[in-house]
Scaffold this motif. Structure first.
Motif, PDB file in Angstrom:
ATOM      1  N   LYS A 112      21.225 106.716  50.535  1.00  0.00           N
ATOM      2  CA  LYS A 112      19.931 106.720  49.848  1.00  0.00           C
ATOM      3  C   LYS A 112      19.910 107.593  48.595  1.00  0.00           C
ATOM      4  N   LYS A 113      20.812 108.575  48.514  1.00  0.00           N
ATOM      5  CA  LYS A 113      20.824 109.486  47.370  1.00  0.00           C
ATOM      6  C   LYS A 113      21.715 109.000  46.223  1.00  0.00           C
ATOM      7  N   ILE A 114      22.373 107.850  46.416  1.00  0.00           N
ATOM      8  CA  ILE A 114      23.214 107.309  45.340  1.00  0.00           C
ATOM      9  C   ILE A 114      22.320 106.778  44.226  1.00  0.00           C
ATOM     10  N   GLY A 115      22.496 107.321  43.023  1.00  0.00           N
ATOM     11  CA  GLY A 115      21.688 106.898  41.885  1.00  0.00           C
ATOM     12  C   GLY A 115      22.491 106.076  40.894  1.00  0.00           C
ATOM     13  N   MET A 116      21.836 105.620  39.838  1.00  0.00           N
ATOM     14  CA  MET A 116      22.515 104.852  38.803  1.00  0.00           C
ATOM     15  C   MET A 116      23.616 105.684  38.159  1.00  0.00           C
ATOM     16  N   PHE A 198       7.252 105.467  48.169  1.00  0.00           N
ATOM     17  CA  PHE A 198       7.899 104.493  49.058  1.00  0.00           C
ATOM     18  C   PHE A 198       9.348 104.901  49.340  1.00  0.00           C
ATOM     19  N   ILE A 199      10.081 105.277  48.285  1.00  0.00           N
ATOM     20  CA  ILE A 199      11.484 105.633  48.440  1.00  0.00           C
ATOM     21  C   ILE A 199      11.637 106.931  49.233  1.00  0.00           C
ATOM     22  N   ASP A 200      10.759 107.888  49.005  1.00  0.00           N
ATOM     23  CA  ASP A 200      10.812 109.132  49.770  1.00  0.00           C
ATOM     24  C   ASP A 200      10.611 108.882  51.257  1.00  0.00           C
ATOM     25  N   THR A 201       9.841 107.844  51.568  1.00  0.00           N
ATOM     26  CA  THR A 201       9.549 107.522  52.971  1.00  0.00           C
ATOM     27  C   THR A 201      10.667 106.720  53.623  1.00  0.00           C
ATOM     28  N   TYR A 202      11.153 105.673  52.928  1.00  0.00           N
ATOM     29  CA  TYR A 202      12.088 104.728  53.537  1.00  0.00           C
ATOM     30  C   TYR A 202      13.550 104.976  53.171  1.00  0.00           C
ATOM     31  N   LEU A 250      19.371  83.895  50.559  1.00  0.00           N
ATOM     32  CA  LEU A 250      18.827  84.633  51.697  1.00  0.00           C
ATOM     33  C   LEU A 250      19.680  85.841  52.086  1.00  0.00           C
ATOM     34  N   ASP A 251      20.837  85.976  51.465  1.00  0.00           N
ATOM     35  CA  ASP A 251      21.796  87.025  51.833  1.00  0.00           C
ATOM     36  C   ASP A 251      21.624  88.237  50.913  1.00  0.00           C
ATOM     37  N   GLN A 252      20.432  88.812  50.920  1.00  0.00           N
ATOM     38  CA  GLN A 252      20.140  89.954  50.057  1.00  0.00           C
ATOM     39  C   GLN A 252      20.789  91.223  50.612  1.00  0.00           C
ATOM     40  N   VAL A 253      20.930  92.212  49.737  1.00  0.00           N
ATOM     41  CA  VAL A 253      21.508  93.491  50.162  1.00  0.00           C
ATOM     42  C   VAL A 253      20.464  94.595  50.006  1.00  0.00           C
ATOM     43  N   PRO A 254      20.584  95.664  50.777  1.00  0.00           N
ATOM     44  CA  PRO A 254      19.697  96.813  50.570  1.00  0.00           C
ATOM     45  C   PRO A 254      19.957  97.426  49.198  1.00  0.00           C
ATOM     46  N   PHE A 255      18.993  98.163  48.703  1.00  0.00           N
ATOM     47  CA  PHE A 255      19.129  98.817  47.398  1.00  0.00           C
ATOM     48  C   PHE A 255      18.995 100.316  47.616  1.00  0.00           C
ATOM     49  N   ALA A 256      20.004 101.075  47.195  1.00  0.00           N
ATOM     50  CA  ALA A 256      19.970 102.530  47.370  1.00  0.00           C
ATOM     51  C   ALA A 256      18.711 103.103  46.721  1.00  0.00           C
ATOM     52  N   GLY A 257      17.986 103.927  47.459  1.00  0.00           N
ATOM     53  CA  GLY A 257      16.682 104.396  47.025  1.00  0.00           C
ATOM     54  C   GLY A 257      16.679 105.119  45.693  1.00  0.00           C
TER      55      GLY A 257
END
Length: 355
Positions: A112-116, A198-202, A250-257
């Motif tokens: 989740k902490k991986i940024g651009m 939202f990102i801080d929560t999830y 339909l094969d989406q991937v999660p996105f790092a917050g």
């Protein structure tokens, strides 16, 4: 003497063979396993966390400078190798190019902490260095598709690596134009939609939410693919293409917050890329620093990225060799049909040091 019915010719004659094929193929879609994806021979040459750098050898090498693909963080990159004879990567390797692809992978909650900043500096930059070393080439061509084109452009503006050519397709550069509900754009830019909370929560953006965003942007067009399937289900080639496309959609991937936070705030909200205000780590992103030969491709039927979003890079980049084209294709069909391989070859062949 019997008279012809008034409805004669109005009601079409039923083609039983066509209808049998239609419903047999519909049953196939509903009952058989999903089609296999990604058939072009490849080798893994580097891995970091979830990301993998793949090498696709040329069938018969004809060019010294290899191609390096950067795809979007929203989707899986196998759309570029979707089916035999319709694969962008297969087409290019058959044409004599060494091809590399950075597959970002599917981030988990632990990412989740991986940024651009991390994606560009630690993943993309290192992968490009590995590809150059692996190929033995002195320069490389970077190709970005969709958001991958945005990332490739950002990287090219701060890169120390020898990029000869930069190719971007269906690329958002200017985020002021917006395809989607006006209230979304208004909510982002005025702070009514609170991405940070939202990102801080999830932690991460889950795949179903990513899918929902694309459904909302594409509605009602998004749903017509099922209508098209029923209408053309008698055509086995069309059904095979539909199944592959549907699997990818339909094969989406999660996105790092953290990466999504930067994307939403720096690009969607504040449009920092075209303003020259975006930062990657301690480096200022200025597209004027791009001096590589530049090729920009837009689709005239693209319902996700407007031409007005792509064109600004032509004025912002300092490249002396610049080409912009619009092709008769949609956002995905440009890759799905393999057309993109032919377009890349037409431009890149003379700029890739033919052997």
């Amino acid at each position: 003497m019997a008279e012809d019915s008034a409805l004669k010719g109005f009601i079409p004659t039923l083609d039983y063979d066509k209808e049998m094929k239609r419903w047999a193929n519909m049953f196939k879609v509903l009952s058989e396993p999903e089609p296999e994806i990604g058939h072009t021979p490849r080798n893994e040459i580097w891995r970091k966390n979830k990301s993998v750098l793949w090498h696709y050898p040329a069938k018969k090498k004809k060019y010294e400078i290899p191609l390096f693909f950067v795809y979007s963080l929203f989707n899986k990159p196998y759309i570029l190798d979707i089916a035999p004879k319709a694969s962008v990567i297969e087409g290019l390797t058959n044409m004599g190019y060494e091809v590399y692809l950075l597959d970002w992978g599917s981030p988990g909650y632990e990412d989740k902490k991986i940024g651009m900043d991390t994606y560009i500096e630690k993943y993309l930059r290192t992968a490009v260095k590995r590809a150059i070393r692996h190929s033995g080439a002195k320069e490389i061509t970077v190709i970005g598709y969709c958001l991958g084109g945005t990332i490739a452009s950002i990287y090219a503006s701060i890169a120390e690596e020898p990029i000869r050519n930069l190719i971007v397709a269906t690329v958002p550069i200017d985020f002021q134009p917006f395809i989607g509900p006006d209230k979304w754009a208004e909510g982002f830019r005025e702070g009514d939609i609170n991405i940070d909370r939202f990102i801080d929560t999830y932690g991460i953006i889950p795949p179903k939410l990513v899918e929902g965003m694309f459904r909302a942007i594409g509605a009602p067009i998004y749903f017509t693919n099922y209508t098209n399937l029923l209408h053309r289900a008698h055509d086995s080639k069309y059904v095979d293409k539909w199944r592959r496309m549907n699997k990818w959609t339909l094969d989406q991937v999660p996105f790092a917050g953290e990466a999504y936070r930067q994307l939403a705030n720096d690009l969607f909200k504040e449009n920092k890329l075209v303003k020259g205000e975006m930062m990657v780590g301690n480096k200022k992103v200025d597209l004027k620093n791009i001096k590589a030969n530049l090729f920009v491709v837009s689709g005239s039927r693209d319902n996700l990225i407007l031409e007005d979003q792509s064109k600004p890079i032509m004025d912002l980049a300092s490249s002396k060799d610049k080409t912009y084209i619009t092709v008769e294709a949609g956002h995905v069909s440009l890759a799905l049909t393999g057309l993109f391989a032919k377009i890349v070859d037409q431009w890149a062949a003379s700029r890739s040091n033919p052997l």
